[in-house]
Write an enzyme that holds these catalytic residues in place. Sequence first.
Site, PDB file in Angstrom:
ATOM      1  N   HIS A   1      -3.749  -5.455   2.112  1.00 12.93           N
ATOM      2  CA  HIS A   1      -3.491  -5.550   3.552  1.00 12.93           C
ATOM      3  C   HIS A   1      -4.223  -6.775   4.082  1.00 12.93           C
ATOM      4  CE1 HIS A   1      -2.210  -1.329   3.957  1.00 12.93           C
ATOM      5  NE2 HIS A   1      -3.240  -0.988   3.236  1.00 12.93           N
TER       6      HIS A   1
ATOM      7  N   CYS B   1       0.813  -1.204   0.000  1.00  9.42           N
ATOM      8  CA  CYS B   1       0.000   0.000   0.000  1.00  9.42           C
ATOM      9  C   CYS B   1       0.858   1.271   0.000  1.00  9.42           C
ATOM     10  CB  CYS B   1      -1.013  -0.034   1.129  1.00  9.42           C
ATOM     11  SG  CYS B   1      -2.378   1.111   0.835  1.00  9.42           S
TER      12      CYS B   1
END
Length: 241
Positions: free
Chosen positions: A196, A95
């Site tokens: 995630h 990310c």
Amino acid sequence: MPRLRVCALYPDLMNIYADRGNLLVLRRRCEWRGIGFELTPAGFGEEIDPAAHDLFYLGGGQDRDQRLCAEDLVATKRDVLHAAADRGAAILGVCGGYQLLGHAYELGAEEIRGVGLVDLRTVRSDEPRLIGNVAVEVELEPGDRRVLAGFENHAGRTHLGPGEQPLGRVLAGHGTTGASGFEGVRRGNVVGTYLHGPLLPKNAWFADWLIRTATGLDELAPLDDALETAAHTLARQVAGR
Ligand code: GLN
């Protein structure tokens, strides 16, 4: 004894959604197999030795946290990361970490510079954040198609340069731009992804790919992955795949 030497970049700051859990998975999967595991955190101003680590890891972060560490990353770690990538070390960015592997993250007039390991740029959008469960089809070894499942939450839209390959094809979720149908980036042993969860507890097979790639071990002893398989299956189910 074989060992995996991991360098975790800014583990306190770049740890959104418990991304540090990825390190725990790598540790356990090594230790269960009798593979040594060494973890070196690298924070502000700390020099790192490109030859001393097999895997470099940068987790996700809010814009504010990214801003805080990006300058230091570029100033003190950029060249080392390039040297490490050149010698085939594995590098994983998640990310915010994925965004910083590229050239820059643009937020309106502001530009947060990244390390430029891969040819990509990220632009923060005023459109709704890209949030939700994701399933991605990846083929890390020719003919071996697998699914990565996880959760994404990002305002940035990441655009790959013409020479770059995405990590995989979106089966469910938004992916890198929300419209491209692709997720992440992969250039050799450098991988970036928006997933995630954290990523590795839900995708133990990918943790093993990283361990093999980073250590150069051809084969890893099988483990009892009943719980890991259940976690993976559930992550795919919630993503609708
Ligand atoms: N701050 C970045 C974005 O919103 C990355 C967020 C994250 O790491 N979850 O695009």
